[in-house]
Write an enzyme that holds these catalytic residues in place. Structure first.
Site, mmCIF file in Angstrom:
data_model
loop_
_atom_site.group_PDB
_atom_site.id
_atom_site.type_symbol
_atom_site.label_atom_id
_atom_site.label_comp_id
_atom_site.label_asym_id
_atom_site.label_seq_id
_atom_site.Cartn_x
_atom_site.Cartn_y
_atom_site.Cartn_z
ATOM 1 N N GLU A 161 -8.912 15.665 -13.604
ATOM 2 C CA GLU A 161 -7.121 15.701 -13.313
ATOM 3 C C GLU A 161 -6.508 16.706 -14.482
ATOM 4 O O GLU A 161 -5.942 17.729 -14.409
ATOM 5 C CB GLU A 161 -6.566 13.963 -13.605
ATOM 6 C CG GLU A 161 -5.224 14.775 -13.208
ATOM 7 C CD GLU A 161 -4.362 15.446 -12.167
ATOM 8 O OE1 GLU A 161 -5.095 15.375 -11.324
ATOM 9 O OE2 GLU A 161 -2.868 15.248 -12.206
ATOM 10 N N ARG A 180 8.438 23.693 -3.246
ATOM 11 C CA ARG A 180 7.392 23.175 -2.088
ATOM 12 C C ARG A 180 6.023 23.957 -1.559
ATOM 13 O O ARG A 180 5.384 24.941 -1.144
ATOM 14 C CB ARG A 180 7.987 22.303 -0.716
ATOM 15 C CG ARG A 180 9.465 22.330 -0.844
ATOM 16 C CD ARG A 180 9.879 22.292 0.367
ATOM 17 N NE ARG A 180 9.439 21.469 1.739
ATOM 18 C CZ ARG A 180 8.642 19.942 2.036
ATOM 19 N NH1 ARG A 180 9.157 19.127 1.575
ATOM 20 N NH2 ARG A 180 8.214 19.714 3.683
ATOM 21 N N HIS A 195 -28.069 18.379 -17.400
ATOM 22 C CA HIS A 195 -28.757 18.786 -16.010
ATOM 23 C C HIS A 195 -28.464 20.155 -15.617
ATOM 24 O O HIS A 195 -28.848 20.378 -14.413
ATOM 25 C CB HIS A 195 -29.262 17.661 -15.181
ATOM 26 C CG HIS A 195 -29.757 16.471 -16.099
ATOM 27 N ND1 HIS A 195 -30.218 15.984 -16.007
ATOM 28 C CD2 HIS A 195 -28.777 15.264 -16.568
ATOM 29 C CE1 HIS A 195 -30.731 15.020 -16.814
ATOM 30 N NE2 HIS A 195 -29.263 14.305 -16.947
ATOM 31 N N LYS A 219 -5.621 20.564 -13.710
ATOM 32 C CA LYS A 219 -4.155 20.868 -14.468
ATOM 33 C C LYS A 219 -4.213 22.276 -14.770
ATOM 34 O O LYS A 219 -3.377 23.240 -14.282
ATOM 35 C CB LYS A 219 -3.936 19.770 -15.085
ATOM 36 C CG LYS A 219 -1.637 19.488 -15.555
ATOM 37 C CD LYS A 219 -1.694 18.739 -14.207
ATOM 38 C CE LYS A 219 -2.256 18.941 -13.163
ATOM 39 N NZ LYS A 219 -1.259 18.024 -12.299
ATOM 40 N N TRP A 247 5.945 29.152 4.201
ATOM 41 C CA TRP A 247 4.942 29.595 3.712
ATOM 42 C C TRP A 247 3.685 30.274 4.567
ATOM 43 O O TRP A 247 3.261 29.507 5.146
ATOM 44 C CB TRP A 247 4.318 28.609 2.745
ATOM 45 C CG TRP A 247 3.472 28.164 2.171
ATOM 46 C CD1 TRP A 247 3.065 28.349 0.180
ATOM 47 C CD2 TRP A 247 2.125 27.633 1.862
ATOM 48 N NE1 TRP A 247 2.303 28.174 0.121
ATOM 49 C CE2 TRP A 247 1.008 27.894 1.506
ATOM 50 C CE3 TRP A 247 1.356 27.683 3.447
ATOM 51 C CZ2 TRP A 247 -0.093 27.954 1.408
ATOM 52 C CZ3 TRP A 247 0.106 27.377 4.061
ATOM 53 C CH2 TRP A 247 -0.659 27.902 2.527
ATOM 54 N N ASN A 286 8.803 24.265 10.377
ATOM 55 C CA ASN A 286 7.408 23.860 9.596
ATOM 56 C C ASN A 286 6.811 23.261 10.481
ATOM 57 O O ASN A 286 7.025 21.849 11.336
ATOM 58 C CB ASN A 286 8.837 23.275 8.470
ATOM 59 C CG ASN A 286 7.202 22.271 7.818
ATOM 60 O OD1 ASN A 286 6.077 22.952 7.297
ATOM 61 N ND2 ASN A 286 7.902 21.461 7.031
#
Ligand code: G6P
Length: 607
Positions: free
Chosen positions: A480, A27, A503, A484, A74, A100
Site C-alpha cells: 500500500e 472522481r 532472489h 501511494k 473521464w 456515466n
C-alpha cells in the site's frame, strides 16, 4: 470517473450545477459541460481540460435558466475534446443528455440510427442515447425515455433535459451511481452526495432500473416499466464541511489527519460491553459456520486492505484465505462455492471489476460480505452482508482513511469470526478487543511521532526509485505504501517480500538506492534486519519503520520512522500512516497535483 449533476430550482441552475461539478472533480475527469433549459430553449457550453476552462466560457457567455444538467467526463470512447464532452444534443435540439457508464451495444444502435438518417457528431457511445430519445419522442418524455432505456445494454446513469418541458430534469440509473436530493424549492440529482450536500441532506437512493423526474417542488420516481415507485427519503449523516478542505492545503492531508476519528467511527459502534457486535450478525455467523475457505477480492488499495485481512484472518481463524484481484477473479477458475465466504472490499462501492467479481462469486454459490464506505452503493446493495467503514466522504483520489478504516473493519471481523469459530479463547478475545479499542489513539500517536517525515521527504524526493521491503503484515503495508507513492508522486517504487529480494531484485540495489524497510512485526524483526544488511552492503540508504521501543534500529538505518507499540496483528493502520505522509510530502516536493493525480479516477466504473 464521470460525474453527473441535474438541478431544478427557482434561480440560475448553472451556479448550482457548476458547484456540484466542482465537488465531483475528485472522481477524475478530462472535460466538462453544462446545458440549461431557458424557457424552452436549450443552451450548452463544454470545454476540454479542467473545470476552470469551462468557467472561463461560462463567465463570457451566461447560461440562464432554472433547470439544467452538467457533467465531468473521464474519456473512454473518444479523446477528451470539446466535441466529445457531454452534454450531447439531439439533432432537433430538443434533448440534451449527460451519461456515466458504457453502452455496450452502441455500435449496433449507431448503425441503426445512421440508417434512419441521424448524424453523429462525436465519437462517444453516449450520442446514441440522445438520438434514440429523439427517435422515440412523440410528445411524452417519460415514454420516450422508457423506450430508449429498453434498447440499451451496459451500465449507465443518465441525466436529460427536454426543451418542451422547461423546469423538469430526468434521470435514470442502471448499474452506475445516481442519487436524488430533496431540497426546499429545489431538487437535484447527482453521482454522489458530495455534489448535493450544500443544498440538502435528504436523499433518495435510486435502485438500478429506476427513473426520476424532478422539478423545483416535485420528485417522482418510476421503474423502467413506467410504474410509480414510493421511495424512502434517507438522511445523510455528515455535513458540508466533511467535503471541504477545512484549512488544509490538500484533501489528502486532511484525510490523513482525520484517520483517528474515522477509525473510531468504524470501531466504536461495533464494540458493546467489551464484545464485538456486527450488523446482522446472527445471519452472518450462520453463513460462516460451515465455510472451508475465505476468498477476498478487490482492486487497488482495497486489495491491499484485503491483503492485511488475509494475514489476520488466517492467523486468528485458522481458515485458508485466498486473495484475488477483482479484475482477475473471473479469469482464474477460482474454487468458489457454497463452502466459501467471499469478502469484497471497496471504498466507493462502485468499482466495476469488484462488482463483476462479486457477481461471479454469488453465481458460484458463495455468500458475499462487502466492506464498503459509500452507503447505498451498488456493491452494498448486491452483497448478502455489508459492513460499512464509516470513513465519511473521501475526496482525494489516493485513498488514506478509506484504506485504514477497511483494515480496522478486517481487524474487527477477524476477531469476531475467531470467536464464533472458537479458534481463540475468552482471554485472548478480551485482549484483542482491548487492542482494537486502542487503535484511534495509537494512530494519532503515529501522526504525532513523525513531524520529521516532511524533512525526510525533502531528503529523498529526487530518488528515481524506492523499494519497500517487509514480511507478512509489514509486506502487506509495503504494498500500500508503495502504491501511494506511485499514485501521487509518479516516482517508480516496488514493494517486495523482504526475503524475496535476494532472489533477483537485489541486482537493482546500488549506491544511493532508497529502501524503506518495514519492521513492525516484532517476531519477524531479526529476519527483516538481515535483509536490511544485504541492501546496505550494496550501498542503499535505508529508512526503517519500527516501533518506538526499538532502540537497536538507529544503528541499522540511515533514517527512522517510529510508530507506537501495538499488538503486531493490528499494526497495519498505524504503520501506513507515516508512510502516507511520506508519499504526500514527496509528491509536494515534486510539484504534483496531489488530490487529482494524472490518469487516475477515484471510482473506476468501467472494466
Ligand atoms: C481506483 C482508485 C484506487 C482505488 C481503486 C479501488 O483504481 O484510483 O485508489 O484503490 O480504484 O477503489 P474502491 O472504490 O473499489 O475501493
Amino acid at each position: 470517473m464521470c460525474g453527473i449533476v441535474g438541478f431544478s430550482g427557482k434561480e440560475k441552475a448553472v451556479d448550482a450545477i457548476y458547484t456540484g461539478l466542482k465537488h465531483l472533480e475528485y472522481r477524475g475527469y478530462d472535460s466538462a459541460g453544462i446545458a440549461v433549459n431557458n424557457n424552452g430553449s436549450l443552451r450548452m457550453l463544454k470545454a476540454s481540460g479542467n473545470l476552470e476552462n469551462l468557467k472561463q466560457k461560462l463567465d463570457n457567455d451566461k447560461l440562464e435558466g432554472p433547470c439544467g444538467i452538467g457533467h465531468t467526463r473521464w474519456a473512454t470512447h473518444g479523446a477528451p475534446t470539446d466535441v466529445n464532452a457531454h452534454p450531447h444534443l439531439s439533432s432537433d435540439g430538443k434533448f440534451a443528455i449527460v451519461h456515466n457508464g458504457i453502452i455496450e451495444n452502441y455500435l449496433e444502435l449507431k448503425e441503426e440510427l445512421i440508417k434512419e438518417g441521424y448524424k453523429f457528431l462525436s465519437e462517444t457511445d453516449t450520442e446514441v442515447i440522445v438520438h434514440l430519445l429523439e427517435h422515440y419522442y412523440k410528445g411524452d418524455v417519460k415514454e420516450a425515455f422508457l423506450k430508449t432505456v429498453s434498447r440499451l445494454e451496459g451500465s449507465y446513469a443518465i441525466g436529460v433535459i427536454c426543451s418542451d418541458n422547461p423546469g423538469v430534469a430526468y434521470a435514470a440509473k442502471y448499474f452506475a451511481p445516481l442519487i436524488v436530493g430533496i431540497g426546499d424549492g429545489e431538487n437535484l440529482f447527482a453521482s454522489d452526495v458530495t455534489a448535493i450536500i450544500g443544498h440538502t441532506k435528504n436523499v433518495i437512493y435510486l435502485e438500478d432500473g429506476e427513473f426520476a423526474e424532478i422539478s423545483k417542488d416535485k420528485v417522482t420516481i418510476y421503474d423502467f416499466k413506467g410504474n410509480e415507485v414510493k421511495k424512502e427519503i434517507s438522511k445523510v449523516e455528515w455535513d458540508v464541511e466533511s467535503a471541504e478542505k477545512g484549512g488544509y492545503e490538500h484533501f489528502m492531508l486532511k484525510e490523513i489527519m482525520e484517520q483517528p476519528k474515522a477509525i473510531k467511527s468504524a470501531i466504536e459502534p461495533r464494540i458493546k460491553n467489551g464484545r464485538i457486535v456486527l450488523e446482522n450478525e446472527e445471519e452472518l455467523a450462520s453463513a460462516c459456520k460451515n465455510i472451508e475457505r475465505i476468498v477476498i477480492s478487490a482492486c487497488g488499495s482495497a486489495f491491499h486492505a484485503g491483503y492485511v485481512g488475509r494475514y489476520i484472518i488466517e492467523e486468528l481463524c485458522k481458515k485458508s484465505v485466498k486473495i484475488e484481484y477483482a479484475s482477475e477473479l473471473r479469469y482464474s477458475s477460482p474454487v468458489i462455492n457454497e463452502k466459501a465466504l467471499t469478502i469484497v472490499v471497496s471504498q466507493s462501492g462502485e468499482t466495476a471489476d469488484t462488482i463483476a467479481a462479486l457477481k461471479e462469486c454469488k453465481a458460484r454459490g458463495s455468500k458475499v460480505l462487502a466492506i464498503v464506505n459509500v452507503v447505498g452503493s451498488t456493491i452494498a446493495k448486491l452483497a448478502d452482508f455489508v459492513l460499512y467503514t464509516y470513513a465519511g466522504p473521501e475526496i482525494a483520489v489516493a485513498t488514506t482513511k478509506g484504506y485504514t478504516t477497511q483494515v480496522a473493519v478486517f481487524d474487527l471481523f477477524a476477531v469476531w469470526l475467531a470467536d464464533k469459530l472458537k479458534t481463540i479463547d475468552e482471554k485472548i478475545y478480551n485482549n484483542l478487543v482491548d487492542d482494537i479499542m486502542q487503535l484511534p489513539e495509537r494512530i494519532q500517536r503515529s501522526i504525532d511521532l513523525n513531524p520529521n517525515v516532511e524533512k525526510l521527504a525533502r531528503k529523498y524526493y529526487k530518488n528515481d526509485v524506492v523499494f519497500f521491503i517487509g514480511r507478512n503484515l509489514d509486506y502487506a503495508v509495503g504494498l500500500e505504501a508503495s502504491l501511494k507513492l506511485k499514485e501521487i508522486s509518479y516516482l517508480h517504487s516496488e514493494a517486495y517480500a523482504a526475503g524475496e529480494l535476494k532472489h533477483g531484485t537485489i541486482a537493482l540495489i546500488e549506491d544511493g538506492s532508497l529502501v524503506v524497510a518495514l519492521a513492525c512485526r516484532e517476531d519477524l524483526y531479526a529476519k527483516t534486519m538481515s535483509n536490511v544488511k544485504e541492501v546496505k552492503a550494496r550501498g542503499a540508504n535505508v529508512v526503517a519503520v519500527t516501533d518506538e521501543d526499538n532502540k537497536d534500529i538507529f544503528t541499522e538505518a540511515s533514517d527512522v520512522i517510529l510508530i507506537p507499540k501495538i499488538n503486531s496483528l493490528f499494526v497495519a493502520a498505524c504503520e501506513v500512516v507515516p508512510l502516507q505522509l511520506f508519499s504526500y510530502y514527496i509528491a509536494k516536493e515534486r510539484g504534483c497535483d496531489i488530490d487529482k493525480p494524472k490518469n487516475l479516477a477515484k471510482s473506476v466504473t468501467v472494466e
